[in-house]
Design a protein around this motif. Structure first.
Motif, PDB file in Angstrom:
ATOM      1  N   THR A 258       8.642  -5.976  -1.698  1.00  0.00           N
ATOM      2  CA  THR A 258       7.547  -5.529  -0.827  1.00  0.00           C
ATOM      3  C   THR A 258       8.123  -4.851   0.411  1.00  0.00           C
ATOM      4  O   THR A 258       9.173  -5.252   0.917  1.00  0.00           O
ATOM      5  CB  THR A 258       6.666  -6.715  -0.399  1.00  0.00           C
ATOM      6  OG1 THR A 258       6.196  -7.402  -1.565  1.00  0.00           O
ATOM      7  CG2 THR A 258       5.482  -6.253   0.421  1.00  0.00           C
ATOM      8  N   ALA A 259       7.435  -3.820   0.893  1.00  0.00           N
ATOM      9  CA  ALA A 259       7.807  -3.153   2.142  1.00  0.00           C
ATOM     10  C   ALA A 259       6.536  -2.704   2.845  1.00  0.00           C
ATOM     11  O   ALA A 259       5.461  -2.627   2.239  1.00  0.00           O
ATOM     12  CB  ALA A 259       8.720  -1.963   1.876  1.00  0.00           C
ATOM     13  N   LEU A 260       6.668  -2.424   4.125  1.00  0.00           N
ATOM     14  CA  LEU A 260       5.526  -1.960   4.918  1.00  0.00           C
ATOM     15  C   LEU A 260       5.937  -0.725   5.701  1.00  0.00           C
ATOM     16  O   LEU A 260       6.974  -0.725   6.375  1.00  0.00           O
ATOM     17  CB  LEU A 260       5.059  -3.052   5.879  1.00  0.00           C
ATOM     18  CG  LEU A 260       3.890  -2.688   6.814  1.00  0.00           C
ATOM     19  CD1 LEU A 260       2.625  -2.426   6.015  1.00  0.00           C
ATOM     20  CD2 LEU A 260       3.667  -3.792   7.842  1.00  0.00           C
ATOM     21  N   GLY A 261       5.138   0.333   5.583  1.00  0.00           N
ATOM     22  CA  GLY A 261       5.378   1.556   6.334  1.00  0.00           C
ATOM     23  C   GLY A 261       4.144   1.956   7.110  1.00  0.00           C
ATOM     24  O   GLY A 261       3.057   1.397   6.920  1.00  0.00           O
ATOM     25  N   CYS A 262       4.316   2.929   7.989  1.00  0.00           N
ATOM     26  CA  CYS A 262       3.181   3.378   8.798  1.00  0.00           C
ATOM     27  C   CYS A 262       3.113   4.908   8.796  1.00  0.00           C
ATOM     28  O   CYS A 262       4.072   5.579   9.191  1.00  0.00           O
ATOM     29  CB  CYS A 262       3.317   2.861  10.227  1.00  0.00           C
ATOM     30  SG  CYS A 262       1.903   3.287  11.271  1.00  0.00           S
ATOM     31  N   CYS A 263       1.992   5.440   8.351  1.00  0.00           N
ATOM     32  CA  CYS A 263       1.747   6.879   8.394  1.00  0.00           C
ATOM     33  C   CYS A 263       1.025   7.199   9.706  1.00  0.00           C
ATOM     34  O   CYS A 263       0.018   6.553  10.026  1.00  0.00           O
ATOM     35  CB  CYS A 263       0.891   7.302   7.199  1.00  0.00           C
ATOM     36  SG  CYS A 263       0.401   9.047   7.254  1.00  0.00           S
ATOM     37  N   PRO A 264       1.516   8.168  10.484  1.00  0.00           N
ATOM     38  CA  PRO A 264       0.868   8.484  11.769  1.00  0.00           C
ATOM     39  C   PRO A 264      -0.551   9.024  11.611  1.00  0.00           C
ATOM     40  O   PRO A 264      -1.321   9.029  12.558  1.00  0.00           O
ATOM     41  CB  PRO A 264       1.800   9.548  12.371  1.00  0.00           C
ATOM     42  CG  PRO A 264       2.560  10.117  11.225  1.00  0.00           C
ATOM     43  CD  PRO A 264       2.697   9.004  10.236  1.00  0.00           C
ATOM     44  N   VAL A 265      -0.896   9.460  10.385  1.00  0.00           N
ATOM     45  CA  VAL A 265      -2.236  10.021  10.153  1.00  0.00           C
ATOM     46  C   VAL A 265      -3.153   9.010   9.466  1.00  0.00           C
ATOM     47  O   VAL A 265      -4.313   8.846   9.865  1.00  0.00           O
ATOM     48  CB  VAL A 265      -2.141  11.310   9.292  1.00  0.00           C
ATOM     49  CG1 VAL A 265      -3.540  11.849   8.995  1.00  0.00           C
ATOM     50  CG2 VAL A 265      -1.287  12.350   9.982  1.00  0.00           C
ATOM     51  N   HIS A 266      -2.643   8.307   8.452  1.00  0.00           N
ATOM     52  CA  HIS A 266      -3.510   7.479   7.612  1.00  0.00           C
ATOM     53  C   HIS A 266      -3.319   5.976   7.786  1.00  0.00           C
ATOM     54  O   HIS A 266      -4.028   5.197   7.158  1.00  0.00           O
ATOM     55  CB  HIS A 266      -3.295   7.854   6.139  1.00  0.00           C
ATOM     56  CG  HIS A 266      -3.638   9.273   5.843  1.00  0.00           C
ATOM     57  ND1 HIS A 266      -2.697  10.265   5.687  1.00  0.00           N
ATOM     58  CD2 HIS A 266      -4.849   9.885   5.718  1.00  0.00           C
ATOM     59  CE1 HIS A 266      -3.292  11.410   5.459  1.00  0.00           C
ATOM     60  NE2 HIS A 266      -4.598  11.220   5.473  1.00  0.00           N
ATOM     61  N   GLY A 267      -2.380   5.559   8.599  1.00  0.00           N
ATOM     62  CA  GLY A 267      -2.237   4.133   8.894  1.00  0.00           C
ATOM     63  C   GLY A 267      -1.201   3.432   8.036  1.00  0.00           C
ATOM     64  O   GLY A 267      -0.270   4.050   7.501  1.00  0.00           O
ATOM     65  N   LYS A 270       1.381  -0.250   2.215  1.00  0.00           N
ATOM     66  CA  LYS A 270       2.166  -1.313   1.584  1.00  0.00           C
ATOM     67  C   LYS A 270       2.851  -0.756   0.340  1.00  0.00           C
ATOM     68  O   LYS A 270       2.228  -0.105  -0.500  1.00  0.00           O
ATOM     69  CB  LYS A 270       1.257  -2.479   1.188  1.00  0.00           C
ATOM     70  CG  LYS A 270       1.953  -3.576   0.388  1.00  0.00           C
ATOM     71  CD  LYS A 270       0.962  -4.631  -0.076  1.00  0.00           C
ATOM     72  CE  LYS A 270       1.615  -5.696  -0.945  1.00  0.00           C
ATOM     73  NZ  LYS A 270       0.633  -6.698  -1.414  1.00  0.00           N
ATOM     74  N   GLY A 271       4.140  -1.005   0.219  1.00  0.00           N
ATOM     75  CA  GLY A 271       4.873  -0.632  -0.977  1.00  0.00           C
ATOM     76  C   GLY A 271       5.173  -1.862  -1.808  1.00  0.00           C
ATOM     77  O   GLY A 271       5.500  -2.921  -1.265  1.00  0.00           O
ATOM     78  N   LYS A 272       5.024  -1.740  -3.113  1.00  0.00           N
ATOM     79  CA  LYS A 272       5.342  -2.851  -4.013  1.00  0.00           C
ATOM     80  C   LYS A 272       6.149  -2.313  -5.181  1.00  0.00           C
ATOM     81  O   LYS A 272       5.738  -1.365  -5.857  1.00  0.00           O
ATOM     82  CB  LYS A 272       4.072  -3.533  -4.523  1.00  0.00           C
ATOM     83  CG  LYS A 272       4.345  -4.749  -5.402  1.00  0.00           C
ATOM     84  CD  LYS A 272       3.046  -5.438  -5.799  1.00  0.00           C
ATOM     85  CE  LYS A 272       3.318  -6.672  -6.646  1.00  0.00           C
ATOM     86  NZ  LYS A 272       2.076  -7.367  -7.042  1.00  0.00           N
ATOM     87  N   GLY A 293      -5.259  -2.941   5.238  1.00  0.00           N
ATOM     88  CA  GLY A 293      -5.819  -3.319   6.531  1.00  0.00           C
ATOM     89  C   GLY A 293      -4.982  -4.380   7.219  1.00  0.00           C
ATOM     90  O   GLY A 293      -3.943  -4.815   6.727  1.00  0.00           O
ATOM     91  N   GLU A 294      -5.477  -4.843   8.367  1.00  0.00           N
ATOM     92  CA  GLU A 294      -4.731  -5.801   9.186  1.00  0.00           C
ATOM     93  C   GLU A 294      -4.492  -7.132   8.480  1.00  0.00           C
ATOM     94  O   GLU A 294      -3.449  -7.771   8.675  1.00  0.00           O
ATOM     95  CB  GLU A 294      -5.481  -6.045  10.511  1.00  0.00           C
ATOM     96  CG  GLU A 294      -5.506  -4.840  11.434  1.00  0.00           C
ATOM     97  CD  GLU A 294      -4.114  -4.405  11.864  1.00  0.00           C
ATOM     98  OE1 GLU A 294      -3.257  -5.287  12.061  1.00  0.00           O
ATOM     99  OE2 GLU A 294      -3.883  -3.192  11.972  1.00  0.00           O
ATOM    100  N   ASN A 295      -5.452  -7.589   7.673  1.00  0.00           N
ATOM    101  CA  ASN A 295      -5.285  -8.876   6.985  1.00  0.00           C
ATOM    102  C   ASN A 295      -4.066  -8.872   6.077  1.00  0.00           C
ATOM    103  O   ASN A 295      -3.275  -9.824   6.066  1.00  0.00           O
ATOM    104  CB  ASN A 295      -6.533  -9.221   6.161  1.00  0.00           C
ATOM    105  CG  ASN A 295      -7.721  -9.580   7.024  1.00  0.00           C
ATOM    106  OD1 ASN A 295      -7.546  -9.918   8.202  1.00  0.00           O
ATOM    107  ND2 ASN A 295      -8.911  -9.506   6.470  1.00  0.00           N
ATOM    108  N   GLU A 296      -3.902  -7.795   5.310  1.00  0.00           N
ATOM    109  CA  GLU A 296      -2.771  -7.718   4.395  1.00  0.00           C
ATOM    110  C   GLU A 296      -1.451  -7.562   5.141  1.00  0.00           C
ATOM    111  O   GLU A 296      -0.410  -8.000   4.670  1.00  0.00           O
ATOM    112  CB  GLU A 296      -2.965  -6.564   3.413  1.00  0.00           C
ATOM    113  CG  GLU A 296      -4.014  -6.852   2.340  1.00  0.00           C
ATOM    114  CD  GLU A 296      -4.005  -5.793   1.247  1.00  0.00           C
ATOM    115  OE1 GLU A 296      -3.135  -5.844   0.363  1.00  0.00           O
ATOM    116  OE2 GLU A 296      -4.885  -4.921   1.288  1.00  0.00           O
ATOM    117  N   ILE A 297      -1.494  -6.926   6.305  1.00  0.00           N
ATOM    118  CA  ILE A 297      -0.270  -6.798   7.111  1.00  0.00           C
ATOM    119  C   ILE A 297       0.232  -8.175   7.517  1.00  0.00           C
ATOM    120  O   ILE A 297       1.430  -8.473   7.426  1.00  0.00           O
ATOM    121  CB  ILE A 297      -0.534  -5.928   8.361  1.00  0.00           C
ATOM    122  CG1 ILE A 297      -0.837  -4.495   7.940  1.00  0.00           C
ATOM    123  CG2 ILE A 297       0.661  -5.960   9.312  1.00  0.00           C
ATOM    124  CD1 ILE A 297      -1.254  -3.599   9.077  1.00  0.00           C
TER     125      ILE A 297
END
Length: 330
Positions: A258-267, A270-272, A293-297
């Motif tokens: 699992t990984a987490l990234g952030c797009c400056p346009v779309h938010g 989550k990568g799996k 969303g925030e819950n999954e983060i």
């Protein structure tokens, strides 16, 4: 005009159990059933053939119980697999859109084709509609799957015909398609993984509403797969932008990463990564990237912390065992 081919197979397995089965050939197809649907989801044709088994010639007790198939009829009326496949592919016609209830039928059809050393007639990647999945997206939570007979009852399409025979199950699947709001879910193709990309150029990247999927070529080992840059790249499923990772790839069980990234346009994205093995034992990757969303983060951060604690605990135990002179078996 669409040419929907709703396919169902019945297959036999070794009557003596898995231990005596032929390698990479767990199921031998004994019946092919299919119906053709037009754009209005109306049946415009049907195909049915019994196939005489040549590997597992004795019907398994579970197959007898479920299908109520008569062994004598199967041996007398069945044709050889090679003839049935050639006939079926011709019947499918131009540009068939395959539909199945569940994800096994096209894989097992190709596995039987490979066993008999026939040319694989399907395109790569082989995209199809898993109607069981689409039904869950429309009528359930998108995760849990119901059996065909339950879906038939819920859809109100029950008829005076049995289940667990190829033609009947294909017909019922087609009837469910005629009742569902297919337009709402037609973007959600499934991908068959039996014939994987042969090289980097053939690797698959598919975009769906809200998520994307990448399918890799096979690698010699898990380590080789995880070290490949394309495998570990995190990309926005909306704009295809390469993302900075807020949480780098981590794994709880060495099968899922699992990984987490952030797009400056779309938010947040989550990568799996799922690591799987093909019939030859090589490793391939199925990677999904989806907006969250925030819950999954919060869940990702919790899993990351849990993984770190487990790793610290393992290191602690290993050091204690080393001091005591206790070593794991080689």
């Amino acid at each position: 005009m669409k040419n929907y081919i709703v396919l169902d197979l019945e297959w036999n397995q070794n009557a003596g159990g898995k231990e005596e089965a032929v390698d990479h050939f767990p199921f031998e197809i004994i019946e092919i059933g299919a119906v053709r649907l037009n754009d209005a989801m109306e049946e415009t044709g049907e195909y049915r053939r019994l196939i005489k088994p040549r590997v597992y010639t004795e019907l398994h007790e579970k197959i007898l119980e479920v299908t109520h198939m008569d062994q004598q009829t199967l041996m007398e009326e069945g044709i050889c697999f090679e003839e049935a496949v050639e006939e079926f592919i011709l019947w499918c016609g131009a540009d068939p859109v395959f539909c199945t209830w569940g994800s096994m039928d096209l894989t097992e059809l190709q596995r039987n084709i490979a066993y008999y050393k026939l040319s694989n007639p399907f395109k790569k990647p082989l995209l199809y509609y898993d109607i069981q999945k689409l039904y869950s997206l429309l009528e359930g939570d998108g995760k849990d799957r119901v059996s065909l007979d339950v879906a038939v009852f819920e859809s109100g399409v029950m008829e005076e015909r049995p289940f667990h025979r190829a033609m009947d199950d294909a017909h019922y699947t087609g009837r469910i398609m005629s009742k569902m709001d297919f337009k709402r879910v037609e973007a959600y193709w499934s991908t068959d993984y039996y014939c994987l990309p042969s090289n980097k150029e053939e690797e698959v990247y598919l975009v769906f509403p809200g998520y994307s999927k990448y399918i890799s070529r096979p690698f010699e080992s898990k380590q080789a797969a995880i070290e490949d840059k394309t495998v570990t790249d995190l990309i926005c499923c909306k704009c295809n932008r390469m993302l900075r990772k807020k949480i780098r790839w981590f794994s709880v069980n060495q099968k899922f990463y699992t990984a987490l990234g952030c797009c400056p346009v779309h938010g947040n994205v989550k990568g799996k990564i799922r690591l799987r093995r093909n019939d030859e034992g090589m490793v391939y990757v199925v990677k999904t990237m989806k907006l969250i969303g925030e819950n999954e983060i919060s869940e990702i951060y919790e899993k990351k912390d849990e993984t770190k604690k487990k790793r610290v605990e393992k290191t602690k135990v290993r050091k204690q065992n080393k001091k005591r002179g206790v070593f794991p078996p080689s």
